[in-house]
Design an enzyme around this catalytic site. Structure first.
Site, PDB file in Angstrom:
ATOM      1  N   GLY A 118      45.380  32.409  44.983  1.00 38.74           N
ATOM      2  CA  GLY A 118      45.028  33.124  43.759  1.00 38.74           C
ATOM      3  C   GLY A 118      44.207  34.352  44.086  1.00 38.74           C
ATOM      4  O   GLY A 118      43.612  34.457  45.169  1.00 38.74           O
ATOM      5  N   SER A 119      44.158  35.288  43.147  1.00 33.26           N
ATOM      6  CA  SER A 119      43.443  36.539  43.390  1.00 33.26           C
ATOM      7  C   SER A 119      42.809  37.035  42.103  1.00 33.26           C
ATOM      8  O   SER A 119      43.393  36.920  41.026  1.00 33.26           O
ATOM      9  CB  SER A 119      44.395  37.598  43.957  1.00 33.26           C
ATOM     10  N   SER A 122      39.628  40.228  40.738  1.00 33.22           N
ATOM     11  CA  SER A 122      39.258  41.615  41.007  1.00 33.22           C
ATOM     12  C   SER A 122      38.492  41.790  42.306  1.00 33.22           C
ATOM     13  O   SER A 122      38.717  42.740  43.040  1.00 33.22           O
ATOM     14  CB  SER A 122      38.425  42.167  39.847  1.00 33.22           C
ATOM     15  N   PHE A 123      37.585  40.843  42.624  1.00 28.47           N
ATOM     16  CA  PHE A 123      36.777  41.057  43.817  1.00 28.47           C
ATOM     17  C   PHE A 123      36.851  39.908  44.814  1.00 28.47           C
ATOM     18  O   PHE A 123      36.039  39.815  45.716  1.00 28.47           O
ATOM     19  CB  PHE A 123      35.308  41.321  43.439  1.00 28.47           C
ATOM     20  N   VAL A 166      41.836  34.020  47.320  1.00 30.46           N
ATOM     21  CA  VAL A 166      41.730  32.700  47.936  1.00 30.46           C
ATOM     22  C   VAL A 166      43.021  32.388  48.675  1.00 30.46           C
ATOM     23  O   VAL A 166      44.113  32.532  48.122  1.00 30.46           O
ATOM     24  CB  VAL A 166      41.446  31.604  46.887  1.00 30.46           C
ATOM     25  N   ASP A 172      30.782  30.360  33.607  1.00 30.73           N
ATOM     26  CA  ASP A 172      32.200  30.726  33.539  1.00 30.73           C
ATOM     27  C   ASP A 172      33.085  29.479  33.557  1.00 30.73           C
ATOM     28  O   ASP A 172      34.006  29.362  34.360  1.00 30.73           O
ATOM     29  CB  ASP A 172      32.559  31.655  34.705  1.00 30.73           C
TER      30      ASP A 172
END
Length: 424
Positions: A151-152, A154-155, A158, A267
């Site tokens: 997964g990806s 903005s900063f 993984v 979050d």
């Protein structure tokens, strides 16, 4: 060769050092010697000033500047006198004569005191907390290959990796071009180092240098809860969903009530709930988490969480407390049993309002249509239990923080519902 611009010698068995004469090739723009058997210093002058570290990876023992992500070259101070060596030797021997007995007494006292201390069930004693190098991570993830990308954001990205021992891990790599990545890395290191709980993601180690920062985490083979809620290729039955949400509630109860100082995750959402091989959930991603001081019941922040899950006072005023996590959990509990995203509604209608308008009589209008498959008397019992879960969720996401229940109560209520569900 003075006009040479492109030289690719990668994937060979070249050994030895990189010749210093190559610094004279002023037109050299591309020089790749990765995956060889080179050793010695990487040149730093001439065209080598602008070359990237990836062009030197997987070699025998290269060293040099830290910007190439290699260890510094050993110094050449080989001319110590025998007198100085003897002095150092006697000094070390003297320290050992004093330090060893003191160390023995210290550990003997610790052993006597800790003999009766209970074992921590969620400790990381089974995981080897060793230092891992940048090159080991590259090998584990096949040079951060896209085929290993889990997964990806903005900063951070993984990747799945496999260590030399054969252990599968998740490698979270931070994008250091963004300032927020540095803060997120430091925050996660701080929290994951001190938190130990079955339903929290476990950190194995970290890797950090000037150009690269990554966390090595326990790998979760079944992905995130978000994958099961968003894709029709996956399905969770009513018992699995309830068990997952109880796991998350237990993790938040620990963060809010079981730590020396309360931790606010900030979050809570399905993509941050990861599932292991037994479908046990683990809360992850502490990049924007906050720690309440002894005299604080809330605090202010400019960092915003994910829209749709964010509590009103958090989004409006930047005011965060443990009740913000409770609100986010309530929204996630609604999403888990309705399979509707909180941001897919139009106008002023929200997921919370849509569910509350249908309770308790029309719960079947909002619940996931594939969830309740029983018939007859058992069907009505399951519907009543789902309605009870929806009520718990709505109590979590009350508009006012004071009107929300706490995570201890949530765990107790859901555990009772689970007992009733198993008895159906």
């Amino acid at each position: 060769m003075v006009g040479l611009e492109f030289l690719d010698l990668s994937y060979n068995n070249i050994s030895g050092i990189i010749p210093m004469t190559l610094e004279k090739l002023q037109n050299l723009k591309y020089f790749n010697v990765s995956i060889n058997k080179l050793y010695g210093e990487i040149l730093s002058r001439g065209p080598f000033k602008n070359l990237l570290s990836k062009f030197f990876i997987y070699n025998e023992a290269l060293c040099g500047s830290s910007r190439f992500s290699v260890p510094p070259c050993p110094s050449s101070s080989k001319h110590r006198s025998n007198r100085k060596r003897l002095l150092v030797l006697f000094l070390l021997l003297g320290i050992a004569l004093v330090f060893v007995p003191i160390t023995f007494v210290f550990f003997w006292i610790r052993y006597r005191r800790g003999k009766r201390a209970p074992q921590q069930p969620d400790s990381l004693s089974s995981i080897t907390r060793k230092t891992i190098s940048y090159y080991e991570l590259l090998q584990a993830t096949e040079a951060l290959s896209e085929s290993n990308l889990i997964g990806s954001r903005s900063f951070r990205s993984v990747y799945k990796g496999v260590l030399r021992s054969g252990t599968a891990v998740a490698v979270k790599v931070f994008n250091l071009q963004l300032d927020v990545a540095f803060k997120s890395f430091d925050t996660e290191c701080e929290f994951l180092r001190s938190l130990r709980r079955r339903n929290l993601i476990k950190v194995i180690t970290s890797c950090s240098n000037l150009d690269f920062k990554a966390l090595v985490l326990e790998y979760m083979p079944n992905g995130s809860l978000d994958k099961y809620l968003c894709s029709h290729n996956y399905f969770l039955n009513i018992r699995q969903r309830l068990s997952i949400m109880i796991d998350v509630a237990c993790a938040l109860e620990y963060l809010h009530h079981g730590c020396a100082l309360p931790v606010i995750h900030c979050d809570v959402k399905p993509s941050n709930v990861l599932l292991d091989e037994d479908m046990v959930s683990h809360v992850s991603d502490f990049g924007i988490s906050k720690l309440l001081g002894e005299d604080d019941c809330d605090l202010y922040t400019k960092t915003l969480a994910t829209l749709g899950y964010i509590a009103p006072e958090y989004g409006r005023d930047g005011l965060v407390s443990t009740k913000c996590d409770v609100y986010s959990y309530g929204i996630m509990l609604l999403e888990t049993f309705t399979r509707r995203k909180p941001n897919e509604f139009e106008g002023d209608l929200t997921l919370k309002q849509w569910v509350s308008y249908s309770l308790p009589e029309a719960v079947m209008d909002v619940v996931d249509s594939n969830l309740v498959t029983s018939t007859g008397n058992r069907f009505q019992k399951e519907i009543n239990l789902v309605a009870s879960m929806m009520k718990v969720a709505l109590d979590c996401c009350a508009e006012s923080p004071a009107g929300r229940i706490n995570m201890k109560d949530v765990v107790g209520m859901l555990q009772k519902i689970k007992v009733q569900l198993l008895a159906c």
